[in-house]
Design an enzyme around this catalytic site. Structure first.
Site, PDB file in Angstrom:
ATOM      1  N   HIS A 158      41.098   2.991 -34.360  1.00 34.51           N
ATOM      2  CA  HIS A 158      41.040   1.564 -34.040  1.00 34.51           C
ATOM      3  C   HIS A 158      42.369   0.935 -34.461  1.00 34.51           C
ATOM      4  O   HIS A 158      43.273   1.637 -34.909  1.00 34.51           O
ATOM      5  CB  HIS A 158      39.842   0.891 -34.710  1.00 34.51           C
ATOM      6  CG  HIS A 158      39.860   0.936 -36.216  1.00 34.51           C
ATOM      7  ND1 HIS A 158      39.879   2.100 -36.942  1.00 34.51           N
ATOM      8  CD2 HIS A 158      39.855  -0.066 -37.145  1.00 34.51           C
ATOM      9  CE1 HIS A 158      39.875   1.829 -38.233  1.00 34.51           C
ATOM     10  NE2 HIS A 158      39.876   0.524 -38.381  1.00 34.51           N
ATOM     11  N   HIS A 181      43.151  -1.595 -36.751  1.00 35.62           N
ATOM     12  CA  HIS A 181      43.419  -2.241 -38.029  1.00 35.62           C
ATOM     13  C   HIS A 181      44.716  -1.673 -38.610  1.00 35.62           C
ATOM     14  O   HIS A 181      45.056  -0.504 -38.397  1.00 35.62           O
ATOM     15  CB  HIS A 181      42.254  -2.030 -38.994  1.00 35.62           C
ATOM     16  CG  HIS A 181      41.100  -2.955 -38.727  1.00 35.62           C
ATOM     17  ND1 HIS A 181      39.828  -2.732 -39.209  1.00 35.62           N
ATOM     18  CD2 HIS A 181      41.035  -4.118 -38.011  1.00 35.62           C
ATOM     19  CE1 HIS A 181      39.027  -3.723 -38.811  1.00 35.62           C
ATOM     20  NE2 HIS A 181      39.745  -4.574 -38.096  1.00 35.62           N
ATOM     21  N   ASP A 210      45.835  -0.588 -41.393  1.00 40.67           N
ATOM     22  CA  ASP A 210      45.904   0.613 -42.225  1.00 40.67           C
ATOM     23  C   ASP A 210      45.770   1.897 -41.418  1.00 40.67           C
ATOM     24  O   ASP A 210      45.909   2.989 -41.957  1.00 40.67           O
ATOM     25  CB  ASP A 210      44.862   0.566 -43.352  1.00 40.67           C
ATOM     26  CG  ASP A 210      43.437   0.390 -42.862  1.00 40.67           C
ATOM     27  OD1 ASP A 210      43.243  -0.177 -41.783  1.00 40.67           O
ATOM     28  OD2 ASP A 210      42.503   0.815 -43.576  1.00 40.67           O
ATOM     29  N   HIS A 211      45.546   1.756 -40.103  1.00 38.17           N
ATOM     30  CA  HIS A 211      45.411   2.933 -39.249  1.00 38.17           C
ATOM     31  C   HIS A 211      46.523   3.050 -38.202  1.00 38.17           C
ATOM     32  O   HIS A 211      46.586   4.059 -37.506  1.00 38.17           O
ATOM     33  CB  HIS A 211      44.053   2.919 -38.543  1.00 38.17           C
ATOM     34  CG  HIS A 211      42.901   3.070 -39.483  1.00 38.17           C
ATOM     35  ND1 HIS A 211      42.217   4.253 -39.649  1.00 38.17           N
ATOM     36  CD2 HIS A 211      42.327   2.182 -40.338  1.00 38.17           C
ATOM     37  CE1 HIS A 211      41.255   4.094 -40.554  1.00 38.17           C
ATOM     38  NE2 HIS A 211      41.309   2.845 -40.985  1.00 38.17           N
ATOM     39  N   HIS A 231      31.821  -0.089 -36.189  1.00 40.04           N
ATOM     40  CA  HIS A 231      32.650  -0.863 -37.111  1.00 40.04           C
ATOM     41  C   HIS A 231      32.638  -2.316 -36.629  1.00 40.04           C
ATOM     42  O   HIS A 231      31.960  -2.655 -35.648  1.00 40.04           O
ATOM     43  CB  HIS A 231      34.070  -0.276 -37.118  1.00 40.04           C
ATOM     44  CG  HIS A 231      34.924  -0.759 -38.248  1.00 40.04           C
ATOM     45  ND1 HIS A 231      34.443  -1.007 -39.512  1.00 40.04           N
ATOM     46  CD2 HIS A 231      36.264  -1.043 -38.301  1.00 40.04           C
ATOM     47  CE1 HIS A 231      35.429  -1.409 -40.287  1.00 40.04           C
ATOM     48  NE2 HIS A 231      36.543  -1.441 -39.571  1.00 40.04           N
TER      49      HIS A 231
END
Length: 303
Positions: free
Chosen positions: A61, A63, A65-66, A138
């Site tokens: 996804h 976000h 942090d990814h 999520h």
């Protein structure tokens, strides 16, 4: 053989002792990366694996942090003199998000191809990988991935002889070639037995436990699953923010019949995760904590 490295294990933000979650695999000269948070290229350098051979990047996804480590990783891949196309796989909007990030990495010596996921489950085959993407639960659209290395059946001499296939074609058919021999078309299925057990790795973060995860992870040799929270008093928080606890991940692993579970994507507030593993192992004995740089070589098993 499939080489697997959990590059980092942190969720939300990198810490001095914990990089952000990402997974990298190597098979037959082709590298695959799942997620690319801040610091991912540092983790790859520490592991000593090649940027040049990254052929596929899958995103769970969008976000930060990814995905926030992508521009730097692309620039490093370019500096490694890569020229062949790079395939990116991820949820709808992938091309728009990547192009926005590429404002700071506009010139690359290789083209990028995009596969945007539009169904709850999709399968893509590339460079010997069978990539099965599946929707998870999520607070934004998010996917898990099962990576499979399929294995063809054994060469069956008796079948080849019964079909009166000339021996000069046997090795070519075993490699999957289609051969025209007079008025006959010869194919691999005419000389091979049933498919043998391959290798399967499932990677899943940022989600509540779901039946789809259980189904898609079933029979995996390695299940890398988020354990955002370890403490029992964090169960309500896990439900609120659509994450999982250690215990929930362990129950998924047990239900899916996987061979091994590595927990990952830990909350920044989590320290000394090993203190919670005794209870986790009561649910699934082959569970363990993922650690930055943890690696394994998975080989085919003859049954």
């Amino acid at each position: 053989m499939l080489d697997v490295c959990l590059l980092g294990t942190g969720g939300m933000m990198p810490l001095p002792y914990r990089k952000l979650t990402a997974l990298m695999t190597r098979f037959n000269g082709s590298n695959l990366l799942i997620d690319c948070g801040e610091g991912t290229q540092v983790a790859i350098r520490e592991k000593g694996w090649s940027f040049h051979d990254i052929d596929v990047i899958c995103f769970t996804h969008f976000h930060a942090d990814h995905i926030s480590g992508l521009p730097g990783t692309l620039l490093t891949m370019g500096n490694a003199e890569r020229t062949r196309p790079l395939l990116m796989i991820g949820p709808k909007g992938l091309e728009r998000v990547v192009n926005a990030l590429r404002v700071i990495a506009p010139e690359l010596p290789f083209p990028i191809e995009f596969h945007e996921l539009s169904h709850r489950e999709e399968t893509i085959r590339v460079n010997g990988y069978r990539i099965h993407a599946f929707r998870v639960q999520h607070n934004v659209t998010c996917y898990g991935y099962s990576l499979e290395i399929e294995r063809q059946g054994r060469f069956d001499v008796d079948r080849a002889r019964e079909a009166e296939i000339p021996q000069k074609y046997w090795s070519r058919l075993q490699k999957g070639e289609v051969i025209e021999d007079g008025d006959r078309t010869l194919t691999a299925d005419m000389v091979l037995g049933p498919p043998r057990r391959g290798i399967k790795v499932t990677y899943c973060t940022d989600t509540r436990p779901t039946q789809r995860i259980e189904d898609c992870a079933r029979g995996s040799d390695l299940f890398v699953c988020e354990g955002m929270y370890a403490e029992k008093d964090k169960e309500a928080k896990a439900r609120q923010y659509k994450h999982m606890t250690f215990a929930e991940a362990a129950r998924l692993a047990a239900a899916a019949g996987v061979s091994e579970l590595w927990l990952t994507h830990f909350s920044p507030s989590l320290s000394h995760g090993e203190n919670y593993m005794r209870d986790v192992k009561k649910i699934f004995p082959r569970a363990s904590l993922g650690t930055d740089g943890r690696s394994v070589e998975l080989d085919f098993i003859d049954e």
